[in-house]
Write a protein that holds these residues in place. Sequence first.
Motif, mmCIF file in Angstrom:
data_model
loop_
_atom_site.group_PDB
_atom_site.id
_atom_site.type_symbol
_atom_site.label_atom_id
_atom_site.label_comp_id
_atom_site.label_asym_id
_atom_site.label_seq_id
_atom_site.Cartn_x
_atom_site.Cartn_y
_atom_site.Cartn_z
ATOM 1 N N VAL A 297 0.872 -1.177 0.000
ATOM 2 C CA VAL A 297 0.000 0.000 0.000
ATOM 3 C C VAL A 297 0.905 1.222 0.000
ATOM 4 O O VAL A 297 1.788 1.357 0.857
ATOM 5 C CB VAL A 297 -0.934 0.014 1.215
ATOM 6 N N SER A 298 0.692 2.111 -0.972
ATOM 7 C CA SER A 298 1.582 3.250 -1.171
ATOM 8 C C SER A 298 0.818 4.556 -0.959
ATOM 9 O O SER A 298 0.197 5.076 -1.890
ATOM 10 C CB SER A 298 2.173 3.197 -2.590
ATOM 11 N N PRO A 299 0.847 5.104 0.246
ATOM 12 C CA PRO A 299 0.132 6.363 0.494
ATOM 13 C C PRO A 299 0.910 7.572 -0.008
ATOM 14 O O PRO A 299 2.135 7.573 -0.093
ATOM 15 C CB PRO A 299 0.017 6.411 2.029
ATOM 16 N N GLY A 300 0.149 8.613 -0.305
ATOM 17 C CA GLY A 300 0.721 9.933 -0.482
ATOM 18 C C GLY A 300 0.679 10.644 0.865
ATOM 19 O O GLY A 300 0.940 10.043 1.905
ATOM 20 N N TRP A 301 0.334 11.907 0.840
ATOM 21 C CA TRP A 301 0.239 12.668 2.078
ATOM 22 C C TRP A 301 -0.994 12.224 2.854
ATOM 23 O O TRP A 301 -2.110 12.226 2.328
ATOM 24 C CB TRP A 301 0.184 14.168 1.763
ATOM 25 N N ILE A 302 -0.774 11.822 4.110
ATOM 26 C CA ILE A 302 -1.866 11.426 5.000
ATOM 27 C C ILE A 302 -1.997 12.490 6.088
ATOM 28 O O ILE A 302 -0.997 12.947 6.653
ATOM 29 C CB ILE A 302 -1.588 10.059 5.664
ATOM 30 N N GLU A 303 -3.223 12.854 6.404
ATOM 31 C CA GLU A 303 -3.463 13.903 7.403
ATOM 32 C C GLU A 303 -3.377 13.329 8.821
ATOM 33 O O GLU A 303 -4.347 13.212 9.538
ATOM 34 C CB GLU A 303 -4.826 14.562 7.173
ATOM 35 N N THR A 304 -2.158 12.970 9.202
ATOM 36 C CA THR A 304 -1.880 12.458 10.538
ATOM 37 C C THR A 304 -1.610 13.615 11.497
ATOM 38 O O THR A 304 -1.549 14.783 11.094
ATOM 39 C CB THR A 304 -0.654 11.541 10.508
ATOM 40 N N GLU A 305 -1.377 13.278 12.762
ATOM 41 C CA GLU A 305 -1.042 14.302 13.748
ATOM 42 C C GLU A 305 0.212 15.071 13.330
ATOM 43 O O GLU A 305 0.280 16.296 13.442
ATOM 44 C CB GLU A 305 -0.823 13.664 15.130
ATOM 45 N N ALA A 306 1.213 14.336 12.825
ATOM 46 C CA ALA A 306 2.459 14.988 12.412
ATOM 47 C C ALA A 306 2.227 15.891 11.206
ATOM 48 O O ALA A 306 2.809 16.978 11.113
ATOM 49 C CB ALA A 306 3.512 13.927 12.081
ATOM 50 N N ALA A 307 1.370 15.455 10.286
ATOM 51 C CA ALA A 307 1.079 16.269 9.103
ATOM 52 C C ALA A 307 0.332 17.536 9.481
ATOM 53 O O ALA A 307 0.579 18.610 8.919
ATOM 54 C CB ALA A 307 0.274 15.461 8.093
ATOM 55 N N VAL A 308 -0.581 17.414 10.417
ATOM 56 C CA VAL A 308 -1.319 18.587 10.893
ATOM 57 C C VAL A 308 -0.351 19.585 11.526
ATOM 58 O O VAL A 308 -0.423 20.799 11.269
ATOM 59 C CB VAL A 308 -2.413 18.177 11.892
ATOM 60 N N ALA A 309 0.574 19.078 12.352
ATOM 61 C CA ALA A 309 1.546 19.961 13.007
ATOM 62 C C ALA A 309 2.422 20.667 11.972
ATOM 63 O O ALA A 309 2.727 21.860 12.107
ATOM 64 C CB ALA A 309 2.409 19.157 13.977
ATOM 65 N N LEU A 310 2.809 19.934 10.919
ATOM 66 C CA LEU A 310 3.623 20.542 9.866
ATOM 67 C C LEU A 310 2.843 21.639 9.150
ATOM 68 O O LEU A 310 3.363 22.734 8.909
ATOM 69 C CB LEU A 310 4.056 19.476 8.861
ATOM 70 N N ALA A 311 1.589 21.360 8.808
ATOM 71 C CA ALA A 311 0.775 22.359 8.114
ATOM 72 C C ALA A 311 0.571 23.597 8.978
ATOM 73 O O ALA A 311 0.606 24.731 8.484
ATOM 74 C CB ALA A 311 -0.577 21.755 7.731
ATOM 75 N N GLU A 312 0.376 23.392 10.265
ATOM 76 C CA GLU A 312 0.189 24.524 11.175
ATOM 77 C C GLU A 312 1.470 25.351 11.279
ATOM 78 O O GLU A 312 1.429 26.585 11.327
ATOM 79 C CB GLU A 312 -0.251 24.024 12.547
#
Length: 259
Positions: free
Chosen positions: A179-194
């Motif tokens: 399974v090959s995900p792209g960007w997943i809206e995880t806790e770490a991704a949310v922190a990066l976006a913020e």
Amino acid sequence: MPMQIEFREKRVLVTAGTKGAGRAVVELFQELGANVLTTARHRPDDVSEDIFVAADLTTAEGCDVVAKATSTRLGGVDVLIHVLGGSSSPGGGFAALSDDQWRRELDLNLMPAVRLDRALLPGMLAQGGGVIIHVTSIQHSLPLPEATTAYAAAKAALSTYSKSLSKEVSPNGVRVVRVSPGWIETEAAVALAERLAAQAGTDYEGGKQIIMRSLGGIPLGRPAKPAEVANLIAFLASPLAAAITGTEYVIDGGTIPTA
């Protein structure tokens, strides 16, 4: 005909199952009736001791601890899901990557799967069946040279290893799928976006747009949710996917621009 997925009495090991996509996988398989064991370096307070084993899977010793716990507490495994992965490499391109940083990426993104498969796959072969799912990344075909070269290379190695393994063991009843995900809206991704949003003087949605532009755009207009990745994994591990092995399923909202 309605299609129902359940894993009642199935023994499932999920690596990195205390947050992000891994946690979503653990929760879904529990809902579907599986006996689940998961692992990370430390157990969060909201994760039950009954389903957890503490180990550092970047080491051979940590993988041995998890393999032994799986045999002792589950009596073997029917579904093995390798979610563990990530990157701690600095930006700066190839010149910023030392031997130690290359080794850390391989120890995190490739070797845990290799070691746990080697320890637990013989039991699957002996029982005549099982499913192994390796979570790779679209980075292995869409690397970002500034920061993800070593991570992308390690995930490419995992993908190639997974394909080879599938050709070896599928004739004996064990399916191996990627399974090959792209960007997943995880806790770490949310922190990066913020963080990016704060630097750019915008809001969270603006931060998400910055990340999506760095990936060349996501036609779907948003990252995948952890639960969506878990849904795909559950389908591929289920009898509904009994004829699927050796292939890779991309879940990236259309990020990769080719078929």
